[in-house]
Design a protein around this motif. Structure first.
Motif, PDB file in Angstrom:
ATOM      1  N   CYS A   1      -1.171  14.758 -13.974  1.00 56.22           N
ATOM      2  CA  CYS A   1      -1.642  15.508 -15.163  1.00 56.22           C
ATOM      3  C   CYS A   1      -2.139  14.611 -16.405  1.00 56.22           C
ATOM      4  N   GLY A   2      -1.761  13.457 -16.414  1.00 52.90           N
ATOM      5  CA  GLY A   2      -2.057  12.505 -17.432  1.00 52.90           C
ATOM      6  C   GLY A   2      -1.402  12.721 -18.811  1.00 52.90           C
ATOM      7  N   HIS A   3      -0.433  13.547 -18.592  1.00 53.27           N
ATOM      8  CA  HIS A   3       0.621  13.944 -19.661  1.00 53.27           C
ATOM      9  C   HIS A   3       2.005  14.548 -19.364  1.00 53.27           C
ATOM     10  N   VAL A   4       2.915  14.365 -20.051  1.00 49.69           N
ATOM     11  CA  VAL A   4       4.364  14.788 -19.740  1.00 49.69           C
ATOM     12  C   VAL A   4       4.839  15.976 -20.222  1.00 49.69           C
ATOM     13  N   TYR A   5       3.845  16.779 -20.750  1.00 49.19           N
ATOM     14  CA  TYR A   5       4.128  18.320 -21.315  1.00 49.19           C
ATOM     15  C   TYR A   5       4.415  19.042 -19.987  1.00 49.19           C
ATOM     16  N   GLY A   6       5.582  19.790 -20.014  1.00 53.00           N
ATOM     17  CA  GLY A   6       5.842  20.509 -18.813  1.00 53.00           C
ATOM     18  C   GLY A   6       6.153  19.941 -17.610  1.00 53.00           C
ATOM     19  N   ALA A   7       6.919  18.587 -17.790  1.00 52.30           N
ATOM     20  CA  ALA A   7       7.482  17.584 -16.781  1.00 52.30           C
ATOM     21  C   ALA A   7       7.849  18.557 -15.631  1.00 52.30           C
ATOM     22  N   MET A   8       7.341  18.104 -14.202  1.00 50.04           N
ATOM     23  CA  MET A   8       7.659  18.283 -12.877  1.00 50.04           C
ATOM     24  C   MET A   8       9.341  18.275 -12.737  1.00 50.04           C
ATOM     25  N   SER A   9       9.775  19.475 -11.980  1.00 47.17           N
ATOM     26  CA  SER A   9      11.353  19.428 -11.944  1.00 47.17           C
ATOM     27  C   SER A   9      11.645  18.786 -10.496  1.00 47.17           C
ATOM     28  N   PHE A  10      12.677  18.250 -10.404  1.00 47.02           N
ATOM     29  CA  PHE A  10      13.044  17.340  -9.356  1.00 47.02           C
ATOM     30  C   PHE A  10      14.696  17.513  -9.087  1.00 47.02           C
TER      31      PHE A  10
ATOM     32  N   SER B   1       0.926  -1.161  -0.037  1.00 51.73           N
ATOM     33  CA  SER B   1      -0.084  -0.016  -0.241  1.00 51.73           C
ATOM     34  C   SER B   1       0.811   1.233   0.016  1.00 51.73           C
ATOM     35  N   SER B   2       2.274   1.190   0.245  1.00 56.98           N
ATOM     36  CA  SER B   2       3.011   2.314   0.307  1.00 56.98           C
ATOM     37  C   SER B   2       4.650   1.903  -0.101  1.00 56.98           C
ATOM     38  N   LEU B   3       4.837   2.828  -1.320  1.00 55.56           N
ATOM     39  CA  LEU B   3       6.178   2.458  -2.000  1.00 55.56           C
ATOM     40  C   LEU B   3       6.900   3.639  -1.858  1.00 55.56           C
ATOM     41  N   LEU B   4       8.251   3.329  -1.698  1.00 53.43           N
ATOM     42  CA  LEU B   4       9.086   4.850  -2.027  1.00 53.43           C
ATOM     43  C   LEU B   4       9.968   3.967  -3.388  1.00 53.43           C
ATOM     44  N   LEU B   5      10.005   5.042  -4.372  1.00 53.45           N
ATOM     45  CA  LEU B   5      10.636   4.883  -5.555  1.00 53.45           C
ATOM     46  C   LEU B   5      11.728   5.783  -5.692  1.00 53.45           C
ATOM     47  N   VAL B   6      13.084   5.259  -6.053  1.00 59.76           N
ATOM     48  CA  VAL B   6      14.014   6.360  -6.123  1.00 59.76           C
ATOM     49  C   VAL B   6      14.430   6.314  -7.575  1.00 59.76           C
ATOM     50  N   SER B   7      14.833   7.340  -8.333  1.00 64.98           N
ATOM     51  CA  SER B   7      14.981   7.242  -9.695  1.00 64.98           C
ATOM     52  C   SER B   7      15.916   8.653 -10.030  1.00 64.98           C
ATOM     53  N   HIS B   8      15.865   9.072 -11.032  1.00 66.57           N
ATOM     54  CA  HIS B   8      16.648  10.174 -11.603  1.00 66.57           C
ATOM     55  C   HIS B   8      15.790  11.078 -12.610  1.00 66.57           C
ATOM     56  N   THR B   9      16.409  12.323 -12.865  1.00 70.53           N
ATOM     57  CA  THR B   9      15.770  13.092 -13.713  1.00 70.53           C
ATOM     58  C   THR B   9      16.223  12.886 -15.386  1.00 70.53           C
ATOM     59  N   PRO B  10      15.556  13.253 -16.288  1.00 69.77           N
ATOM     60  CA  PRO B  10      14.188  13.771 -16.088  1.00 69.77           C
ATOM     61  C   PRO B  10      13.035  12.628 -15.823  1.00 69.77           C
ATOM     62  N   PHE B  11      13.311  11.524 -15.897  1.00 69.24           N
ATOM     63  CA  PHE B  11      12.441  10.274 -15.791  1.00 69.24           C
ATOM     64  C   PHE B  11      11.376  10.624 -14.666  1.00 69.24           C
ATOM     65  N   ILE B  12      11.660  10.891 -13.472  1.00 73.91           N
ATOM     66  CA  ILE B  12      11.062  10.913 -12.348  1.00 73.91           C
ATOM     67  C   ILE B  12      10.085  12.085 -12.338  1.00 73.91           C
ATOM     68  N   GLY B  13      10.431  13.148 -13.035  1.00 69.31           N
ATOM     69  CA  GLY B  13       9.485  14.336 -13.067  1.00 69.31           C
ATOM     70  C   GLY B  13       8.619  14.105 -14.125  1.00 69.31           C
ATOM     71  N   GLU B  14       8.870  13.380 -15.138  1.00 68.57           N
ATOM     72  CA  GLU B  14       8.040  12.967 -16.512  1.00 68.57           C
ATOM     73  C   GLU B  14       6.993  11.957 -15.848  1.00 68.57           C
ATOM     74  N   PHE B  15       7.316  10.992 -15.001  1.00 65.56           N
ATOM     75  CA  PHE B  15       6.628   9.888 -14.260  1.00 65.56           C
ATOM     76  C   PHE B  15       5.480  10.739 -13.388  1.00 65.56           C
ATOM     77  N   LEU B  16       5.976  11.590 -12.725  1.00 64.78           N
ATOM     78  CA  LEU B  16       4.985  12.167 -11.815  1.00 64.78           C
ATOM     79  C   LEU B  16       4.107  13.134 -12.517  1.00 64.78           C
ATOM     80  N   SER B  17       4.492  13.782 -13.646  1.00 58.64           N
ATOM     81  CA  SER B  17       3.602  14.683 -14.424  1.00 58.64           C
ATOM     82  C   SER B  17       2.529  13.652 -15.077  1.00 58.64           C
ATOM     83  N   LYS B  18       2.882  12.564 -15.513  1.00 56.77           N
ATOM     84  CA  LYS B  18       1.902  11.750 -16.060  1.00 56.77           C
ATOM     85  C   LYS B  18       0.934  11.146 -14.975  1.00 56.77           C
ATOM     86  N   LEU B  19       1.360  10.752 -13.905  1.00 56.14           N
ATOM     87  CA  LEU B  19       0.390  10.341 -12.697  1.00 56.14           C
ATOM     88  C   LEU B  19      -0.425  11.465 -12.623  1.00 56.14           C
TER      89      LEU B  19
END
Length: 146
Positions: free
Chosen positions: A124-133, A104-122
């Motif tokens: 906003c439903g898209h990766v345009y203007g990916a969130m900065s990490f 029920s609770s996961l910690l995921l460790v990754s890199h940019t730009p992938f992690i910001g794009e993944f967060l944006s997808k979750l």
């Protein structure tokens, strides 16, 4: 069912050329990077957050970050690695991996730009203007019905 996913970018790594490091994959956290993540881990635990599992990119700096973040929860020796969190991963592969997990609770460790794009997808439903990490930045996402 609500699944909480914490996304974190690795801490500050050494540069290629420092300490004899010759490749990006072998970059380790600096002492300052380790200290910053340790403070964050302590605060994370103090806030009452909880993780059932920690999954990291296989790169050393990400695994070190995962171990430090998982230590307050007694999970530092149970870190899993997944290419789904690597530098050149696909969002679809990570989503598939998450769908197969039961925690029920996961910690995921990754890199940019992938992690910001993944967060944006979750979120906003898209990766345009990916969130900065920045290094060590973290986000929490509660996934309902996931």
């Amino acid at each position: 069912m609500v699944r909480t996913v914490y996304l974190i970018r690795h801490g500050e790594p050494h540069s290629i050329g420092e300490l004899g490091i010759l490749t990006d994959a072998n970059r380790t956290l600096t002492p300052e990077g380790k200290e910053m993540i340790a403070r964050q881990a302590k605060g994370f635990k103090t806030m009452g957050e909880h993780i059932d599992a920690c999954i990291s990119s296989p790169l050393i700096r990400a695994v070190q970050t995962a171990q430090i973040m998982a230590e307050p929860f007694g999970l530092e020796n149970a870190i899993e690695t997944s290419e789904s969190l690597g530098v050149y991963s696909s969002r679809e592969d990570l989503l598939k991996m998450l769908q197969m997990r039961t925690e029920s609770s996961l910690l995921l460790v990754s890199h940019t730009p992938f992690i910001g794009e993944f967060l944006s997808k979750l979120v906003c439903g898209h990766v345009y203007g990916a969130m900065s990490f920045g290094k060590g930045d973290m986000a929490r996402v509660d996934l309902i019905g996931f």
